[in-house]
Design a protein around this motif. Structure first.
Motif, mmCIF file in Angstrom:
data_model
loop_
_atom_site.group_PDB
_atom_site.id
_atom_site.type_symbol
_atom_site.label_atom_id
_atom_site.label_comp_id
_atom_site.label_asym_id
_atom_site.label_seq_id
_atom_site.Cartn_x
_atom_site.Cartn_y
_atom_site.Cartn_z
ATOM 1 N N GLU A 30 0.830 -1.209 0.000
ATOM 2 C CA GLU A 30 0.000 0.000 0.000
ATOM 3 C C GLU A 30 0.866 1.261 0.000
ATOM 4 N N LEU A 31 1.985 1.191 0.745
ATOM 5 C CA LEU A 31 2.897 2.349 0.785
ATOM 6 C C LEU A 31 3.512 2.598 -0.585
ATOM 7 N N GLU A 32 3.828 1.535 -1.286
ATOM 8 C CA GLU A 32 4.412 1.681 -2.620
ATOM 9 C C GLU A 32 3.394 2.305 -3.579
ATOM 10 N N GLN A 33 2.139 1.894 -3.489
ATOM 11 C CA GLN A 33 1.083 2.477 -4.325
ATOM 12 C C GLN A 33 0.888 3.953 -3.999
ATOM 13 N N ARG A 34 0.886 4.289 -2.707
ATOM 14 C CA ARG A 34 0.756 5.695 -2.300
ATOM 15 C C ARG A 34 1.942 6.503 -2.809
ATOM 16 N N TYR A 35 3.147 5.914 -2.746
ATOM 17 C CA TYR A 35 4.348 6.597 -3.219
ATOM 18 C C TYR A 35 4.211 6.958 -4.700
ATOM 19 N N TYR A 36 3.788 5.991 -5.518
ATOM 20 C CA TYR A 36 3.654 6.254 -6.956
ATOM 21 C C TYR A 36 2.545 7.262 -7.241
ATOM 22 N N ARG A 37 1.437 7.173 -6.496
ATOM 23 C CA ARG A 37 0.346 8.127 -6.705
ATOM 24 C C ARG A 37 0.769 9.550 -6.308
ATOM 25 N N LEU A 38 1.426 9.678 -5.160
ATOM 26 C CA LEU A 38 1.853 11.009 -4.706
ATOM 27 C C LEU A 38 2.980 11.563 -5.589
ATOM 28 N N SER A 39 3.879 10.712 -6.057
ATOM 29 C CA SER A 39 4.965 11.215 -6.912
ATOM 30 C C SER A 39 4.421 11.683 -8.264
ATOM 31 N N GLN A 40 3.284 11.150 -8.689
ATOM 32 C CA GLN A 40 2.640 11.627 -9.915
ATOM 33 C C GLN A 40 1.900 12.945 -9.669
ATOM 34 N N GLU A 41 1.470 13.171 -8.442
ATOM 35 C CA GLU A 41 0.685 14.354 -8.109
ATOM 36 C C GLU A 41 1.538 15.571 -7.781
ATOM 37 N N LEU A 42 2.787 15.351 -7.406
ATOM 38 C CA LEU A 42 3.662 16.465 -7.030
ATOM 39 C C LEU A 42 4.476 16.925 -8.234
ATOM 40 N N ARG A 43 4.512 18.236 -8.435
ATOM 41 C CA ARG A 43 5.208 18.847 -9.575
ATOM 42 C C ARG A 43 6.649 19.170 -9.182
ATOM 43 N N CYS A 44 7.546 18.986 -10.121
ATOM 44 C CA CYS A 44 8.952 19.348 -9.902
ATOM 45 C C CYS A 44 9.068 20.872 -9.846
ATOM 46 N N PRO A 45 9.620 21.438 -8.779
ATOM 47 C CA PRO A 45 9.744 22.896 -8.690
ATOM 48 C C PRO A 45 10.663 23.496 -9.756
ATOM 49 N N LYS A 46 11.604 22.708 -10.260
ATOM 50 C CA LYS A 46 12.530 23.220 -11.260
ATOM 51 C C LYS A 46 11.990 23.032 -12.677
ATOM 52 N N CYS A 47 11.464 21.858 -12.956
ATOM 53 C CA CYS A 47 11.033 21.527 -14.322
ATOM 54 C C CYS A 47 9.698 22.162 -14.691
ATOM 55 N N ASN A 49 6.790 21.507 -15.639
ATOM 56 C CA ASN A 49 5.746 20.748 -16.305
ATOM 57 C C ASN A 49 5.995 19.245 -16.226
ATOM 58 N N GLN A 50 6.737 18.825 -15.251
ATOM 59 C CA GLN A 50 6.961 17.406 -15.013
ATOM 60 C C GLN A 50 6.665 17.108 -13.559
ATOM 61 N N ALA A 86 3.703 23.736 2.171
ATOM 62 C CA ALA A 86 4.293 24.709 3.095
ATOM 63 C C ALA A 86 5.719 25.052 2.678
ATOM 64 N N ARG A 87 6.421 24.093 2.143
ATOM 65 C CA ARG A 87 7.820 24.319 1.778
ATOM 66 C C ARG A 87 7.987 24.921 0.385
ATOM 67 N N TYR A 88 7.161 24.482 -0.598
ATOM 68 C CA TYR A 88 7.348 24.900 -1.985
ATOM 69 C C TYR A 88 6.194 25.711 -2.553
ATOM 70 N N GLY A 89 5.140 25.878 -1.811
ATOM 71 C CA GLY A 89 3.994 26.640 -2.292
ATOM 72 C C GLY A 89 2.988 25.743 -3.005
ATOM 73 N N GLU A 90 1.822 26.289 -3.255
ATOM 74 C CA GLU A 90 0.730 25.531 -3.884
ATOM 75 C C GLU A 90 1.102 25.056 -5.291
ATOM 76 N N PHE A 91 2.094 25.693 -5.882
ATOM 77 C CA PHE A 91 2.553 25.341 -7.233
ATOM 78 C C PHE A 91 3.027 23.892 -7.312
ATOM 79 N N VAL A 92 3.506 23.330 -6.224
ATOM 80 C CA VAL A 92 4.076 21.989 -6.234
ATOM 81 C C VAL A 92 3.002 20.921 -6.480
#
Length: 156
Positions: A30-47, A49-50, A86-92
């Motif tokens: 379940e943690l692995e599934q959450r990891y993949y779902r959250l990593s898809q939902e979070l935007r790279c602050p540098k890139c 559009n990825q 809180a750390r990167y703003g709503e943009f993340v």
């Protein structure tokens, strides 16, 4: 022979050949599934559009590591997203919360469309009013117009 050599060169030159594949061990599937779902939902602050799952930027690598650590520590999805915001703003976030400043961003297209329609209606009404006033001719102007039309017909 040349086809094989060309295929090898193309495969070596492919950007996917240079990507770093990070593998994290999770205590539960379940943690692995959450990891993949959250990593898809979070935007790279540098890139910009990825998401962090697809980005090779160092900041994305750090965010993936942090995401893994927080999941292993037992943080909920909401706590993780709140920390990242809180750390990167709503943009993340790819799907920002509906409220506050983002409410204006969500409502802006509709408001601009409504404002454009009101302006167009006002402009059309003002033109309609001026059109009636200019269309009305006095008797002298009507007689002059008839003379000009008769003259034009004779000349052609």
């Amino acid at each position: 022979m040349w086809m094989r050599l060309a295929l090898v060169v193309m495969l070596c030159a492919a950007p996917s050949a240079w990507t770093v594949i990070e593998t994290y061990q999770f205590d539960a599937p379940e943690l692995e599934q959450r990891y993949y779902r959250l990593s898809q939902e979070l935007r790279c602050p540098k890139c910009q559009n990825q998401n962090i799952a697809d980005s090779n930027a160092p900041i994305s690598q750090d965010l993936r590591k942090l995401l893994h650590q927080q999941l292993q520590a037992g943080a909920s999805d909401g706590e993780i997203l709140d920390y990242m915001v809180a750390r990167y703003g709503e943009f993340v976030r790819y799907r920002p919360r509906f409220g506050g400043v983002s409410l204006l961003l969500w409502a802006a297209p509709g408001l601009l469309l409504l404002a454009g329609m009101v302006i167009m209606l006002l402009v059309l009404r003002s033109r309609k009013g001026t059109g009636k006033a200019s269309a009305a001719l006095g008797p002298d102007e009507r007689a002059r117009l008839d003379q000009l039309l008769e003259k034009a017909e004779r000349e052609s």
